[in-house]
Motif scaffolding. Structure first.
Motif, PDB file in Angstrom:
ATOM      1  N   TRP A  65     -38.548 -15.328 -19.343  1.00  0.00           N
ATOM      2  CA  TRP A  65     -38.108 -15.734 -18.010  1.00  0.00           C
ATOM      3  C   TRP A  65     -38.957 -15.046 -16.947  1.00  0.00           C
ATOM      4  CZ3 TRP A  65     -36.106 -12.122 -14.512  1.00  0.00           C
ATOM      5  CH2 TRP A  65     -35.615 -12.633 -13.302  1.00  0.00           C
ATOM      6  N   ALA A  66     -39.246 -13.781 -17.136  1.00  0.00           N
ATOM      7  CA  ALA A  66     -40.001 -13.013 -16.139  1.00  0.00           C
ATOM      8  C   ALA A  66     -41.361 -13.627 -15.865  1.00  0.00           C
ATOM      9  CB  ALA A  66     -40.150 -11.563 -16.592  1.00  0.00           C
ATOM     10  N   LEU A  67     -41.970 -14.232 -16.866  1.00  0.00           N
ATOM     11  CA  LEU A  67     -43.263 -14.880 -16.670  1.00  0.00           C
ATOM     12  C   LEU A  67     -43.184 -15.991 -15.617  1.00  0.00           C
ATOM     13  CD1 LEU A  67     -44.437 -15.172 -20.383  1.00  0.00           C
ATOM     14  CD2 LEU A  67     -45.545 -13.803 -18.606  1.00  0.00           C
ATOM     15  N   THR A  68     -42.013 -16.599 -15.476  1.00  0.00           N
ATOM     16  CA  THR A  68     -41.849 -17.689 -14.507  1.00  0.00           C
ATOM     17  C   THR A  68     -41.498 -17.175 -13.116  1.00  0.00           C
ATOM     18  OG1 THR A  68     -39.453 -18.021 -14.842  1.00  0.00           O
ATOM     19  CG2 THR A  68     -40.949 -19.094 -16.403  1.00  0.00           C
ATOM     20  N   GLN A  69     -41.309 -15.871 -12.964  1.00  0.00           N
ATOM     21  CA  GLN A  69     -40.856 -15.295 -11.699  1.00  0.00           C
ATOM     22  C   GLN A  69     -41.935 -14.488 -10.983  1.00  0.00           C
ATOM     23  OE1 GLN A  69     -37.619 -16.101 -10.677  1.00  0.00           O
ATOM     24  NE2 GLN A  69     -37.866 -17.405 -12.487  1.00  0.00           N
ATOM     25  N   LEU A  70     -43.143 -14.488 -11.516  1.00  0.00           N
ATOM     26  CA  LEU A  70     -44.187 -13.636 -10.958  1.00  0.00           C
ATOM     27  C   LEU A  70     -44.545 -14.018  -9.528  1.00  0.00           C
ATOM     28  CD1 LEU A  70     -46.448 -13.261 -14.110  1.00  0.00           C
ATOM     29  CD2 LEU A  70     -44.918 -11.562 -13.118  1.00  0.00           C
TER      30      LEU A  70
END
Length: 231
Positions: free
Chosen positions: A89-94
């Protein structure tokens, strides 16, 4: 360019040791540009990037207050965090993190990767973290990027994370490989008695905000601003 080449040539352990000194020096240079009143200075911007340990943490207001008092300038702390999410998920929030243009990024993204039912392997978690760190460093070259190891897990929350320490170590290794920073709060929690720990983390995963603030904030303020500046 010469300064950047020099910095890249500095050994990783020296970069980590000099981080707080260079950060404070940068703040001092900004403060000497003609603004004499600390209230008129732009705030030090921090983004806390993580899971429920950040989203529900409650330690951010204390960090903001104590670090501002220590640095003698405003500090703002924003969250990019969501309960139950993983490094995938964090990869989509950068882009959300980068859009804040923070001076400091605090990261904890191992806790849910390590749960048995979310199927994020140790290798995939480490790969994700490497991508996250590279992208943040490329897009925010002046920001301090600090990975964090949070609190212990117990009860059912601990049982579903049998290899959590391996995930922490993998993320730490990715940070160290890039000369980035790592702060470990676990020794602070280990100083509590079993009864104190049970009262501080009643559900086995999420510390009470006041307990999290007591353990996390002094360590983090000291790391960011130097050991002479304590909560």
């Amino acid at each position: 360019m010469m300064c950047l080449q020099f910095w890249r040539a500095v050994p990783t352990e020296r970069r980590l040791a000099w981080g707080p000194v260079l950060f404070l020096a940068g703040l001092l240079m900004v403060s000497m540009t003609g603004k004499s009143n600390a209230e008129n200075l732009a705030p030090v911007k921090i983004v806390a990037f993580g899971t429920s340990l950040t989203a529900r943490g409650g330690w951010q207001p204390r960090l903001q207050t104590r670090l501002a008092a220590c640095l003698q300038r405003p500090v703002s702390v924003e969250n990019v965090a969501k309960s139950g999410e993983t490094s995938t998920w964090a990869l989509t929030q950068l882009d959300r993190v980068i859009a804040e243009q923070p001076d400091i990024v605090l990261i904890e993204l191992y806790a849910n990767d390590a749960t048995l039912h979310r199927f994020v392997s140790l290798a995939q978690s480490r790969k994700n973290m490497g991508v996250i760190l590279d992208r943040l460093h490329q897009r925010l070259p002046r920001a301090r990027i600090i990975l964090m190891a949070m609190n212990p897990f117990s009860g059912l929350r601990g049982l579903i994370r049998p290899f959590v320490d391996s995930y922490i170590s993998a993320h730490q290794a990715e940070a160290q490989k890039r000369g980035l920073e790592f702060v470990d709060y676990r020794p602070g929690w280990e100083r509590l008695s079993s009864d104190e720990l049970a009262a501080a983390i009643p559900d086995g995963a999420h510390p009470r905000p006041e307990s999290a603030s007591k353990v996390i904030v002094p360590e983090l303020v000291g790391h960011i601003a130097g050991r002479d500046c304590k909560d």
